[in-house]
Design an enzyme around this catalytic site. Structure first.
Site, PDB file in Angstrom:
ATOM      1  N   SER A 128      39.038   8.790  69.316  1.00  0.00           N
ATOM      2  CA  SER A 128      37.925   7.891  69.486  1.00  0.00           C
ATOM      3  C   SER A 128      38.255   6.491  69.889  1.00  0.00           C
ATOM      4  CB  SER A 128      37.101   7.647  67.979  1.00  0.00           C
ATOM      5  OG  SER A 128      35.682   7.101  68.209  1.00  0.00           O
ATOM      6  N   ASP A 282      30.983  16.848  72.041  1.00  0.00           N
ATOM      7  CA  ASP A 282      30.822  15.523  71.807  1.00  0.00           C
ATOM      8  C   ASP A 282      29.577  14.983  72.479  1.00  0.00           C
ATOM      9  OD1 ASP A 282      31.227  12.796  71.310  1.00  0.00           O
ATOM     10  OD2 ASP A 282      33.435  13.124  71.330  1.00  0.00           O
ATOM     11  N   HIS A 311      31.596  15.128  67.912  1.00  0.00           N
ATOM     12  CA  HIS A 311      32.932  13.778  67.836  1.00  0.00           C
ATOM     13  C   HIS A 311      33.567  14.170  66.736  1.00  0.00           C
ATOM     14  CE1 HIS A 311      34.626  10.085  69.007  1.00  0.00           C
ATOM     15  NE2 HIS A 311      34.351   9.910  67.789  1.00  0.00           N
TER      16      HIS A 311
END
Length: 336
Positions: A128, A282, A311
């Site tokens: 991330s 995602d 995600h």
């Protein structure tokens, strides 16, 4: 305290603002070898701290502490490194200066070189916002970084992701207790609402349709919303969250004097062997954006995480996804 502090002194940020007495909180795992060639840098993600990265670290694991020296620097704004919540006036609370991904990586570079005398980094990896930092390391220090393995993250924040983050910020800013960041008690309604907004983006439609939250021990959807998402944000400082969200929104490996906004040039500059691992489902760090970037990095492989966990396929909470990520890390570390 299970981490160390690297004092940076007075730091002039990209914005031109001087942050006095800045510091990075970090933790190391394993031992640095004699020629300092076994270092791995593994930055933290949005809202995370070093312990959240430990699912990949340990003896015999992907980031093997018997072989490698792993440095986990905490993101500026996360409450351990310099942040709104731990900086004295006049830069406390909502007065904390705007910090970029470029700033974070530049200061991490000081930690790596000045504290440990490291000249080459075997691998930079991260999830991330950790992936954003991973790409920045590759672009900022192309002759230093030998490998990168970003997962569930891109080299810049693309417009749709920028809009998503606006939606995350909005309920907090609308909370009556917010008071422009000068709250005297936590704006809990806004923090809880952030979790509910995030819930629709963190996991895919298929994750919810198949009730995969049951694998995490939640019996019903409402249990998952309250137990997983409320808990994720209620304990965090609101000003810290907003500082990190600003950093995330304005991430771009080319937004600096090295590349002057030329994103394609910044991607082409990355010399490291790269394994790019987006989550196939995602919803905001999309595989399409990742594939576009990967094609422009000279020595890059595109290895999507084929998962319905969205995600959070990169979060270390689903064993199948963890196994895939670990295998890719082991493979790239075997590249000469």
């Amino acid at each position: 305290m299970d981490y160390e502090i690297f004092e940076l002194g007075d730091v002039t940020l990209q914005s031109g603002v001087m942050l006095p007495d800045a510091f990075l909180a970090y933790k190391t795992y394993g031992r640095l070898n004699a020629d300092r060639s076994n270092a791995i840098v593994y930055p933290t993600a949005f809202g995370d701290r070093h312990h959240n990265n430990e699912w990949l670290i340990g003896e015999g694991m992907a980031l093997d502490t018997e072989k490698y020296f792993i440095i986990v620097p905490n993101l500026l704004g996360n409450g351990l490194s310099s942040s709104p919540s731990n900086t004295p006036p006049p830069f406390d609370k909502s007065n904390f200066p705007q910090v970029t991904i470029f700033d974070n990586v530049r200061l991490q570079h000081q930690l790596v070189t000045r504290k440990f005398g490291i000249e080459k980094i075997a691998l930079v990896t991260g999830w991330s916002m950790g992936a954003l930092q991973t790409f920045q390391w590759g672009a900022s220090y192309p002759d230093m970084v030998e490998r990168i393995a970003p997962f569930a993250g891109t080299a810049k924040t693309w417009p749709h992701t920028f809009v998503f983050i606006e939606g995350v910020k909005a309920p907090l800013l609308a909370d009556a207790l917010w008071r422009n960041g000068n709250y005297t008690e936590p704006p809990t309604a806004g923090l809880r609402a952030i979790g509910r907004v995030y819930a629709g983006w963190g996991f895919s439609q298929a994750f919810y349709r198949e009730e995969s939250f049951r694998q995490l021990g939640y019996r019903t959807l409402n249990d998952f919303l309250a137990g997983f998402w409320d808990r994720s944000f209620l304990g965090l400082d609101a000003n810290n969250l907003l500082a990190m969200l600003w950093t995330w929104q304005h991430a771009d490996i080319s937004a600096n004097s090295m590349y002057c906004g030329d994103f394609e040039k910044a991607l082409r500059s990355i010399k490291a062997h790269a394994t790019v691992m987006p989550g196939r489902m995602d919803l905001y760090f999309t595989p399409e954006d990742s594939e576009y970037e990967t094609r422009r990095i000279p020595n890059a492989n595109f290895r999507p995480i084929e998962s319905i966990w969205g995600h959070f396929a990169g979060r270390g909470i689903n064993p199948d996804d963890t196994e895939f990520i670990a295998a890719q890390l082991k493979q790239i570390l075997d590249v000469c």
